[in-house]
Design a protein around this motif. Structure first.
Motif: not given
Length: 221
Positions: A207-221
């Motif tokens: 478990s770790s904090k969800l980041t904006a970079a992760f969301l962008a990388e996976n197509g959520f942003m």
């Protein structure tokens, strides 16, 4: 699951208490059209199970946890209550997703008129619920799906049209009265999910904090 669109106002016919356990008999008509044992019925925003019914009433059990966390413990014989059947598959979704799981009791601090509307200001007993509220978002008050107007760090307001007021128990509510509150479940899930992300699978999950970079990388942003 419910939608927060009240189907009728029932009346408390009898209340049997044993400690913090209760058996409620509620007079009704519309919700009896297709009632079955085991059906879920929202009573003032609390999801309860039908354990008995006849041609003019339903009977439901209230367990101690529900007694402690909701306003059902304050009911008296003759009181009006909001009633809604669980949402039918293929039915109209007129309100928002309502589970019938009360997050906090709230106290009405003011009731004012704004031309054709009535504005209620409410202070939650547990102010942590306010983090799930946003202006123009959804809130459930005594089982009613309503739109938030203003939200502060202590209170919130809703504005109610005459039809909703006439068709629900809010018509009887005044400053000092208590109501059941349920926050939008989508906000609660978002809070949980945004706190974690998964790496790998099986025993390698971390478990770790969800980041904006992760969301962008996976197509959520």
């Amino acid at each position: 699951m419910f939608t927060g669109i009240i189907e009728e106002i029932g009346n408390m016919r009898s209340i049997s208490r044993q400690g913090q356990a209760m058996i409620l008999s509620i007079g009704a008509s519309r919700i009896l059209e297709d009632v079955h044992l085991g059906d879920s019925i929202s009573v003032n925003g609390v999801c309860l199970t039908v354990v008995k019914y006849d041609g003019s009433s339903i009977t439901v059990d209230v367990m101690p946890e529900t007694f402690r966390r909701t306003t059902l413990s304050k009911l008296h014989t003759g009181d009006p209550v909001n009633l809604e059947r669980a949402m039918a598959v293929g039915g109209r979704f007129g309100g928002h997703i309502v589970q019938g799981h009360v997050d906090s009791i709230g106290t009405i601090t003011s009731r004012t008129t704004d031309q054709n509307a009535v504005v209620y200001e409410i202070e939650p007993e547990d102010t942590a619920i306010l983090k799930y509220m946003i202006p123009h978002g959804s809130i459930t008050i005594d089982g009613i799906s309503l739109t938030l107007v203003q939200v502060t760090d202590q209170r919130f307001t809703v504005s109610i049209i005459p039809h909703t007021l006439a068709q629900t128990v809010l018509q009887h509510k005044k400053p000092g009265d208590e109501v059941n509150l349920e926050a939008d479940v989508l906000g609660k899930y978002m809070e949980k999910l945004l706190g974690f992300r998964t790496h790998g699978g099986g025993s390698e999950n971390k478990s770790s904090k969800l980041t904006a970079a992760f969301l962008a990388e996976n197509g959520f942003m």
